[in-house]
Design a protein around this motif. Structure first.
Motif, PDB file in Angstrom:
ATOM      1  N   ALA A   1       4.124 -15.904  -4.298  1.00  0.00           N
ATOM      2  CA  ALA A   1       2.911 -15.546  -3.556  1.00  0.00           C
ATOM      3  C   ALA A   1       3.097 -14.218  -2.832  1.00  0.00           C
ATOM      4  O   ALA A   1       2.178 -13.397  -2.770  1.00  0.00           O
ATOM      5  N   ALA A   2       4.300 -13.997  -2.278  1.00  0.00           N
ATOM      6  CA  ALA A   2       4.588 -12.720  -1.633  1.00  0.00           C
ATOM      7  C   ALA A   2       4.525 -11.576  -2.639  1.00  0.00           C
ATOM      8  O   ALA A   2       3.993 -10.496  -2.355  1.00  0.00           O
ATOM      9  N   GLY A   3       5.050 -11.814  -3.846  1.00  0.00           N
ATOM     10  CA  GLY A   3       4.992 -10.805  -4.892  1.00  0.00           C
ATOM     11  C   GLY A   3       3.567 -10.494  -5.312  1.00  0.00           C
ATOM     12  O   GLY A   3       3.205  -9.332  -5.553  1.00  0.00           O
ATOM     13  N   MET A   4       2.742 -11.528  -5.371  1.00  0.00           N
ATOM     14  CA  MET A   4       1.328 -11.345  -5.708  1.00  0.00           C
ATOM     15  C   MET A   4       0.616 -10.538  -4.620  1.00  0.00           C
ATOM     16  O   MET A   4      -0.167  -9.628  -4.906  1.00  0.00           O
ATOM     17  N   ALA A   5       0.895 -10.852  -3.355  1.00  0.00           N
ATOM     18  CA  ALA A   5       0.262 -10.130  -2.246  1.00  0.00           C
ATOM     19  C   ALA A   5       0.719  -8.666  -2.216  1.00  0.00           C
ATOM     20  O   ALA A   5      -0.068  -7.762  -1.913  1.00  0.00           O
ATOM     21  N   LEU A   6       1.986  -8.431  -2.535  1.00  0.00           N
ATOM     22  CA  LEU A   6       2.501  -7.062  -2.598  1.00  0.00           C
ATOM     23  C   LEU A   6       1.774  -6.271  -3.697  1.00  0.00           C
ATOM     24  O   LEU A   6       1.380  -5.120  -3.496  1.00  0.00           O
ATOM     25  N   GLY A   7       1.589  -6.916  -4.851  1.00  0.00           N
ATOM     26  CA  GLY A   7       0.865  -6.273  -5.951  1.00  0.00           C
ATOM     27  C   GLY A   7      -0.587  -5.999  -5.596  1.00  0.00           C
ATOM     28  O   GLY A   7      -1.159  -4.977  -5.996  1.00  0.00           O
ATOM     29  N   HIS A   8      -1.193  -6.920  -4.825  1.00  0.00           N
ATOM     30  CA  HIS A   8      -2.575  -6.727  -4.396  1.00  0.00           C
ATOM     31  C   HIS A   8      -2.691  -5.506  -3.490  1.00  0.00           C
ATOM     32  O   HIS A   8      -3.598  -4.684  -3.631  1.00  0.00           O
ATOM     33  N   GLY A   9      -1.739  -5.353  -2.552  1.00  0.00           N
ATOM     34  CA  GLY A   9      -1.735  -4.175  -1.691  1.00  0.00           C
ATOM     35  C   GLY A   9      -1.498  -2.902  -2.490  1.00  0.00           C
ATOM     36  O   GLY A   9      -2.130  -1.866  -2.245  1.00  0.00           O
ATOM     37  N   LEU A  10      -0.583  -2.971  -3.458  1.00  0.00           N
ATOM     38  CA  LEU A  10      -0.271  -1.824  -4.307  1.00  0.00           C
ATOM     39  C   LEU A  10      -1.502  -1.360  -5.079  1.00  0.00           C
ATOM     40  O   LEU A  10      -1.762  -0.157  -5.211  1.00  0.00           O
ATOM     41  N   GLN A  11      -2.291  -2.292  -5.581  1.00  0.00           N
ATOM     42  CA  GLN A  11      -3.470  -1.954  -6.361  1.00  0.00           C
ATOM     43  C   GLN A  11      -4.679  -1.624  -5.486  1.00  0.00           C
ATOM     44  O   GLN A  11      -5.221  -0.530  -5.534  1.00  0.00           O
ATOM     45  N   ASP A  12      -5.097  -2.576  -4.649  1.00  0.00           N
ATOM     46  CA  ASP A  12      -6.413  -2.463  -4.024  1.00  0.00           C
ATOM     47  C   ASP A  12      -6.473  -1.502  -2.847  1.00  0.00           C
ATOM     48  O   ASP A  12      -7.494  -0.849  -2.632  1.00  0.00           O
ATOM     49  N   ALA A  13      -5.404  -1.402  -2.052  1.00  0.00           N
ATOM     50  CA  ALA A  13      -5.430  -0.438  -0.945  1.00  0.00           C
ATOM     51  C   ALA A  13      -5.506   0.985  -1.482  1.00  0.00           C
ATOM     52  O   ALA A  13      -6.166   1.850  -0.897  1.00  0.00           O
ATOM     53  N   GLN A  14      -4.872   1.239  -2.626  1.00  0.00           N
ATOM     54  CA  GLN A  14      -4.890   2.577  -3.210  1.00  0.00           C
ATOM     55  C   GLN A  14      -6.285   2.991  -3.658  1.00  0.00           C
ATOM     56  O   GLN A  14      -6.614   4.186  -3.657  1.00  0.00           O
ATOM     57  N   LYS A  15      -7.109   2.033  -4.044  1.00  0.00           N
ATOM     58  CA  LYS A  15      -8.448   2.384  -4.515  1.00  0.00           C
ATOM     59  C   LYS A  15      -9.275   3.023  -3.409  1.00  0.00           C
ATOM     60  O   LYS A  15      -9.973   4.013  -3.623  1.00  0.00           O
TER      61      LYS A  15
ATOM     62  N   ALA B   1       0.807  -1.215   0.000  1.00  0.00           N
ATOM     63  CA  ALA B   1       0.000   0.000   0.000  1.00  0.00           C
ATOM     64  C   ALA B   1       0.842   1.267   0.000  1.00  0.00           C
ATOM     65  O   ALA B   1       0.370   2.338  -0.397  1.00  0.00           O
ATOM     66  N   PHE B   2       2.097   1.169   0.442  1.00  0.00           N
ATOM     67  CA  PHE B   2       2.954   2.351   0.552  1.00  0.00           C
ATOM     68  C   PHE B   2       3.863   2.543  -0.673  1.00  0.00           C
ATOM     69  O   PHE B   2       4.673   3.464  -0.692  1.00  0.00           O
ATOM     70  N   LEU B   3       3.710   1.695  -1.684  1.00  0.00           N
ATOM     71  CA  LEU B   3       4.663   1.712  -2.790  1.00  0.00           C
ATOM     72  C   LEU B   3       4.277   2.614  -3.957  1.00  0.00           C
ATOM     73  O   LEU B   3       5.033   2.729  -4.915  1.00  0.00           O
ATOM     74  N   GLY B   4       3.112   3.233  -3.915  1.00  0.00           N
ATOM     75  CA  GLY B   4       2.716   4.087  -5.026  1.00  0.00           C
ATOM     76  C   GLY B   4       1.450   4.847  -4.716  1.00  0.00           C
ATOM     77  O   GLY B   4       0.799   4.622  -3.695  1.00  0.00           O
TER      78      GLY B   4
END
Length: 331
Positions: A179-193, A55-58
């Motif tokens: 799986a960690a990379g997928m979860a990181l991408g999920h946080g990057l995308q969905d938390a930002q919404k 969530a903090f990456l972008g």
């Protein structure tokens, strides 16, 4: 603007983030759990931590949501529009979670925003909806399907002479990383919404605030998504992990790597809020098709795709109904 109304709207936004977390937790960990690369508890804990970090990456996706889809509504009516949009998304999330259908929380939110905006007489930026939502909704699954197929073919070719048992053990370990990379991408995308929606609420309350994302907004949105992720989504996990196709570790690694790559590219290059559900599901289908086309249970896949198409209009209708109810009660 009534501070109480602002607090209620932000609270509903955070509850949506929570439902997004448990609804979409399966996206990050279903393949790893189904291949026994990770235990369910370990997978959920890892996904929760990586969601928080992602969530903090972008901030590009958050800006698209806060400014690119609907005009900023004004006053108490504007806050009512946001409340109704979130209510529509939450209702649809809960309905699809109950039936184990991996529909998109993202598109439930977008549908809710559009439906509530239309009901409240607020301008919808249709060019932004088409460019940032509709086109990626069709393109990202197609890319996931094709890329998953190609990545799996490459793995099969590179490891064609490897000992099958040793290769599976290696990929089971590698799945921890994917799986960690997928979860990181999920946080990057969905938390930002949800960050975008909270920022929109703050701007409605005080236009002088601007569209910057305060650090506390990032933290609370990320924390609520992580809590929701840890709560888990076992119904949807069964659909992704087993009902589409029975995955083995190399296939799980290929699906997760494909999905994570698409999430990072859409976040940083296109700033497009794509659905993690669409991406991982289509990647699993593409990976499974390398075994043989009939290995994929296309009947299940057809039901999932049908859920994709009805999510936005269904959430829009629910949000519009919620807006009229809110307006009737509070005037």
């Amino acid at each position: 603007m009534d501070t109480f109304v602002l607090i209620v709207t932000i609270s509903v936004a955070l509850f949506f983030t929570y439902t997004n977390g448990f609804h979409d937790s399966a996206n990050a960990i279903a393949t790893s759990v189904s291949t026994r690369a990770l235990t369910p508890k370990a997978a959920l804990a890892m996904a929760a931590v990586m969601n928080l970090a992602g969530a903090f990456l972008g901030s590009g996706v958050a800006k698209t949501v806060s400014k690119g889809l609907i005009a900023t509504p004004e006053g108490r009516s504007g806050m009512g529009i946001l409340f109704a949009a979130l209510a529509g998304a939450i209702v649809w999330n809960l309905v699809t979670w109950y039936f184990g259908l991996p529909s998109s929380s993202s598109h439930a939110l977008f549908g809710g925003l559009v439906g509530a905006a239309l009901a409240g007489g607020t301008t919808v930026h249709w060019s932004g909806v088409v460019d940032k939502v509709i086109i990626p909704m069709f393109v990202s699954p197609a890319v996931g399907l094709l890329l998953g197929y190609l990545v799996m073919l490459a793995i099969l070719w590179f490891f064609r002479r490897a000992n099958p048992h040793k290769a599976k053990r290696g990929f089971r370990i590698a799945q921890t990383v994917s799986a960690a990379g997928m979860a990181l991408g999920h946080g990057l995308q969905d938390a930002q919404k949800t960050m975008g929606v909270v920022v929109l609420a703050l701007v409605i309350n005080d236009p002088s605030k601007g569209y910057g994302i305060p650090i506390w907004v990032k933290f609370v949105c990320a924390a609520m998504m992580s809590l929701g992720t840890y709560a888990g989504g076992w119904r949807i996990m069964r659909t992704l992990g087993r009902r589409i196709i029975d995955l083995d570790p190399p296939q799980g690694f290929a699906a997760e790597t494909t999905s994570a790559s698409i999430l990072y590219a859409t976040s940083y290059i296109f700033q497009a809020p794509v659905s993690t559900t669409h991406v991982i599901t289509s990647s699993i289908m593409g990976v499974g098709a390398t075994r043989r086309v009939k290995a994929v249970r296309w009947g299940v896949a057809k039901n999932i795709v049908a859920g994709w198409f009805i999510t936005m209009p269904a959430a829009a209708l629910v949000a519009a109904a919620c807006y009229y109810i809110v307006k009737l009660i509070f005037g």
